[in-house]
Each structure stands twice: as C-alpha cells, then as structure tokens.
Design an enzyme around this catalytic site. Structure first.
Site, PDB file in Angstrom:
ATOM      1  N   LYS A 115       0.599  -1.402  -0.310  1.00  0.00           N
ATOM      2  CA  LYS A 115       0.109  -0.313  -0.334  1.00  0.00           C
ATOM      3  C   LYS A 115       1.139   1.272   0.241  1.00  0.00           C
ATOM      4  CE  LYS A 115      -4.437  -1.949   1.557  1.00  0.00           C
ATOM      5  NZ  LYS A 115      -5.485  -2.184   2.249  1.00  0.00           N
ATOM      6  N   LYS A 194      -3.611  -6.496  -8.215  1.00  0.00           N
ATOM      7  CA  LYS A 194      -4.308  -7.069  -7.191  1.00  0.00           C
ATOM      8  C   LYS A 194      -5.581  -6.195  -7.121  1.00  0.00           C
ATOM      9  CE  LYS A 194      -5.601  -6.873  -2.292  1.00  0.00           C
ATOM     10  NZ  LYS A 194      -6.279  -6.194  -2.017  1.00  0.00           N
ATOM     11  N   LYS A 197      -9.936  -1.756  -3.540  1.00  0.00           N
ATOM     12  CA  LYS A 197     -11.294  -0.845  -3.812  1.00  0.00           C
ATOM     13  C   LYS A 197      -9.863   0.977  -3.502  1.00  0.00           C
ATOM     14  CE  LYS A 197     -13.404  -2.332   0.234  1.00  0.00           C
ATOM     15  NZ  LYS A 197     -11.899  -3.146   1.027  1.00  0.00           N
TER      16      LYS A 197
HETATM   17  N1  AQP Z   1      -7.827  -8.620  -5.543  1.00  0.00           N
HETATM   18  C1  AQP Z   1      -8.775  -9.920  -4.739  1.00  0.00           C
HETATM   19  N2  AQP Z   1      -8.608 -11.049  -5.051  1.00  0.00           N
HETATM   20  C2  AQP Z   1      -9.693 -11.578  -3.385  1.00  0.00           C
HETATM   21  N3  AQP Z   1      -9.661 -11.679  -2.456  1.00  0.00           N
HETATM   22  C3  AQP Z   1      -9.239 -10.238  -2.749  1.00  0.00           C
HETATM   23  N4  AQP Z   1     -10.177  -9.214  -1.121  1.00  0.00           N
HETATM   24  C4  AQP Z   1      -9.649  -8.349  -1.405  1.00  0.00           C
HETATM   25  N5  AQP Z   1      -9.529  -7.881  -2.776  1.00  0.00           N
HETATM   26  C5  AQP Z   1      -9.445  -9.156  -3.778  1.00  0.00           C
HETATM   27  C6  AQP Z   1     -10.837 -10.188  -0.026  1.00  0.00           C
HETATM   28  O1  AQP Z   1     -11.704  -8.850   0.514  1.00  0.00           O
HETATM   29  C7  AQP Z   1     -11.365  -8.980   1.803  1.00  0.00           C
HETATM   30  C8  AQP Z   1     -12.381  -7.636   1.650  1.00  0.00           C
HETATM   31  O2  AQP Z   1     -10.544  -7.162   1.883  1.00  0.00           O
HETATM   32  P1  AQP Z   1     -10.364  -5.991   2.612  1.00  0.00           P
HETATM   33  O3  AQP Z   1     -11.521  -4.486   2.248  1.00  0.00           O
HETATM   34  O4  AQP Z   1     -10.502  -5.942   4.449  1.00  0.00           O
HETATM   35  O5  AQP Z   1      -9.063  -5.349   2.789  1.00  0.00           O
HETATM   36  P2  AQP Z   1      -8.140  -5.353   1.201  1.00  0.00           P
HETATM   37  O6  AQP Z   1      -7.955  -6.762   1.242  1.00  0.00           O
HETATM   38  O7  AQP Z   1      -7.063  -4.528   1.123  1.00  0.00           O
HETATM   39  O8  AQP Z   1      -9.506  -5.182   0.548  1.00  0.00           O
HETATM   40  P3  AQP Z   1      -9.128  -4.022  -0.611  1.00  0.00           P
HETATM   41  O9  AQP Z   1     -10.053  -4.310  -1.645  1.00  0.00           O
HETATM   42  O10 AQP Z   1      -7.961  -4.309  -1.040  1.00  0.00           O
HETATM   43  O11 AQP Z   1      -9.674  -2.713  -0.151  1.00  0.00           O
HETATM   44  P4  AQP Z   1      -8.495  -1.310   0.616  1.00  0.00           P
HETATM   45  O12 AQP Z   1      -8.114  -1.028  -0.977  1.00  0.00           O
HETATM   46  O13 AQP Z   1      -9.318  -0.330   0.899  1.00  0.00           O
HETATM   47  O14 AQP Z   1      -7.589  -2.183   1.388  1.00  0.00           O
HETATM   48  C9  AQP Z   1     -10.721  -9.754   2.087  1.00  0.00           C
HETATM   49  O15 AQP Z   1     -11.105 -11.436   2.745  1.00  0.00           O
HETATM   50  C10 AQP Z   1      -9.343  -9.620   1.251  1.00  0.00           C
HETATM   51  O16 AQP Z   1      -9.212 -10.970   0.703  1.00  0.00           O
END
Ligand code: AQP
Length: 315
Positions: A115, A194, A197
């Site tokens: 990040k 990946k 969000k």
């Molecule tokens: N690209 C992905 N492929 C598979 N699983 C994913 N997850 C997120 N992106 C992918 C899974 O979604 C759940 C929730 O994730 P989170 O929002 O708590 O944290 P994250 O993994 O950091 O998700 P994002 O979308 O990338 O959010 P931001 O950008 O806000 O940090 C988790 O179980 C994750 O594995």
C-alpha cells in the site's frame, strides 16, 4: 460459545465500493459456509479510517457495506452483522497486542509495504492494522476466517498474536485458520495488479451494467498470447474451464468479444443481487447493526473481562 457450533468470522473494510475481488475472495466464501457455524460478519469501519478521512464518506461506506452483505445473501437472522466501531473491545485488545509484538515483526507485513509502495499514506494505523485485525478475530474465539489470498499473512499475524498472549498470560485465545478458496486466488484488477478498492482498478460488485462494462472494457490485455489472462482470471470465477474453452477457442485474439461475453456473464450473476440491494433502506441497515452490536458486544465484553484480569489491570 453456542453448544456444538464453532465460530466463523470475516470482515471487509468499508473503505469504498465493494468489488468482485472482495465478493469472490471473502464474501461468497462466507455465504457458502456461514450456515454451518456461529457466524459473525463485520463492517471494518475503523480499518477504513486508515484510508478515508471524509466523515460523510465514512458513513456512506458503512451503509453501503451492510447493503452489500444483505444483497449478497447474508441473512441477519443467521449471522451477526456488526460494525467494528460499535465494539470498543476491538481497539482495546489491539493495543494489548501492539504491546506484545515488535516493530520489526510488523515491518514484515506485505499489505503495508504494497500500500505504501502504491502511494498510500504510511500512517501508524496502517502499520499496526494486523493487530487490530487479530483483535477482530480473536475476541470471538473464531476458528475459521474466510479471506482472500492477500490476507493469508494477516491470519498468520492473528495466530502469532494469540500465541504470544497465551505464552505470556496463559491459554486465552484460539489460534484461527484461514479459509482461502484456492481456485479464486488473488483476483487481478483492470490494470493486472491486485484488484483493490484503494487502487482505482476495480470491477464494482454493485455497479450499473454501464459501470461494469466500462471497467471490463478497460482491462489491460497482453497482446503476446492467445488468451487475455486478466479477462480470463475474472471469467473463471463465473464459469468452469470446460464451459469457457469453446468461447476462448472461437475468439482467439478477439479481446473485445471476450470482454463482451464477460460483461454478459457478470450481468447475469449481478442483476438479481443488484435488484435486492435496491430494496434495502438505511433504516434496515441501522436495525441490522443495532441487533448485531448487542450480540457481538456480549461475546467481546466477556472475553475482554478475562483479558483485563490476565494482564493485571483489573483491581
Ligand atoms: N483482488 C482480490 N482477490 C481476492 N480477494 C480479495 N480481497 C480483496 N481484494 C481481493 C478480499 O476481500 C476481503 C476484504 O478485504 P478488505 O477490504 O478488508 O481489505 P483488502 O484486502 O485490502 O481489500 P481491498 O479491496 O484491497 O481494500 P483496500 O484497498 O481498502 O485495502 C479480504 O478477505 C480480502 O482478502
């Protein structure tokens, strides 16, 4: 714990619009499993503060998260849907874990490094995020945590926090196990990295057909092979390799046609969910969270009472 039922818990950050990576990585696996467990589904709104600073947006994202959960098929009668900020024991326990782990240990975190490399602010909350996530999980004696592949290390961190606490103060926490659907893996975003969000590379789960079409059409494709792997990676979430083989064989090199087929298949899956979501009101969300908070609080406060005694702060 309810007689005979193990606990299942997952949470998603309410940091933006949920995308198909969140759905196939965590939400769908939760929906597929949750009836067999005593299940908790958390809106990780305090985690979201690591990236969101606009209070109106923070609130909007909380409403949206719960609507997404309900529309994805989670029955609030069968799972405790709650938000992290309603249960102050999460941040309280995270502090205790912060005092048990070292900075070099947290520096090994991939998610933090990724990040920051992507230009996100390196705030202290983002750095200690794994200990808040450990608290989220361990407070509930969670046995199984459905997550995407990218969160594997965070579950290891939760196990480590449990082990460190147990060895310092005596057996208190269960070491949880991740439930990762191998076939899903890490879903790539429209730029091939990946899907995330905060990276602006998502296919939104509850977008309009036009928004989904725009995102799919922008997927970067590699012109070296016959098959556009980033398109295929999303398509195989919806259909089997056998079902997709004739389509990809007939459209070798025709990326536009393959993307149009993907849009169609996504739309078939998402239309009923979208319709259901449109019928859920903000008042419905408030009612669900109120009930969920009472149930989650009962479990978390009992656990935290024990933890406070063990660390010595209860007089
Ligand atoms: N690209 C992905 N492929 C598979 N699983 C994913 N997850 C997120 N992106 C992918 C899974 O979604 C759940 C929730 O994730 P989170 O929002 O708590 O944290 P994250 O993994 O950091 O998700 P994002 O979308 O990338 O959010 P931001 O950008 O806000 O940090 C988790 O179980 C994750 O594995």
């Amino acid at each position: 714990m309810a007689e005979g039922k193990k606990r299942l818990l997952t949470g998603l950050q309410s940091s933006g619009t949920l995308h198909i990576g969140n759905y196939f990585g965590a939400l769908k696996p939760f929906v597929d499993l949750y009836g067999d467990y005593e299940s908790f589904l958390m809106v990780a709104d305090y985690h979201a503060l690591t990236s969101l600073k606009d209070p109106k947006l923070v609130q909007e994202c909380i409403y949206n998260s719960v609507k997404d959960y309900l529309a994805a098929g989670v029955d609030p009668e069968k799972a405790v849907i709650f938000k992290q900020s309603d249960i102050s024991e999460h941040t309280e326990l995270a502090w205790i874990f912060d005092c048990l782990v070292t900075v070099p240990f947290l520096e090994l975190g991939h998610a933090y490094k990724d990040k920051v490399a992507k230009g996100l602010e390196a705030n202290a909350g983002l750095f200690t995020y794994p200990m808040l996530m450990a608290a989220d999980i361990l407070l509930y004696d969670t046995v199984i945590v459905p997550v995407g592949e990218d969160q594997r290390q965070h579950i290891e961190y939760a196990r480590e926090a449990a082990a460190k606490f147990n060895s310092a103060y005596g057996q208190t926490f269960i070491e949880p196990k991740e439930h990762i659907v191998k076939a899903v893996g890490t879903i790539p975003g429209t730029d091939g990295k990946k899907m995330s969000k905060s990276y602006g590379n998502t296919v939104p789960l509850f977008g309009t057909r036009d928004e989904i079409a725009k995102a799919v059409m922008s997927i970067v494709t590699d012109s070296s092979g016959d098959r556009p792997e980033n398109v295929y990676a999303m398509h195989k979430l919806l259909k089997t390799d056998e079902e997709l083989a004739p389509l990809y064989e007939a459209n070798k090199g025709s990326y536009k046609a393959l993307k149009e087929a993907l849009i169609e298949d996504l739309d078939t899956l998402l239309t009923p969910m979208r319709e259901k979501r449109n019928s859920i009101t903000d008042d419905d969300v408030k009612a669900v969270l109120k009930t969920g908070a009472a149930k989650a609080k009962a479990v978390a406060s009992a656990k935290m009472e024990d933890v406070r005694k063990k660390v010595g702060v209860t007089l």
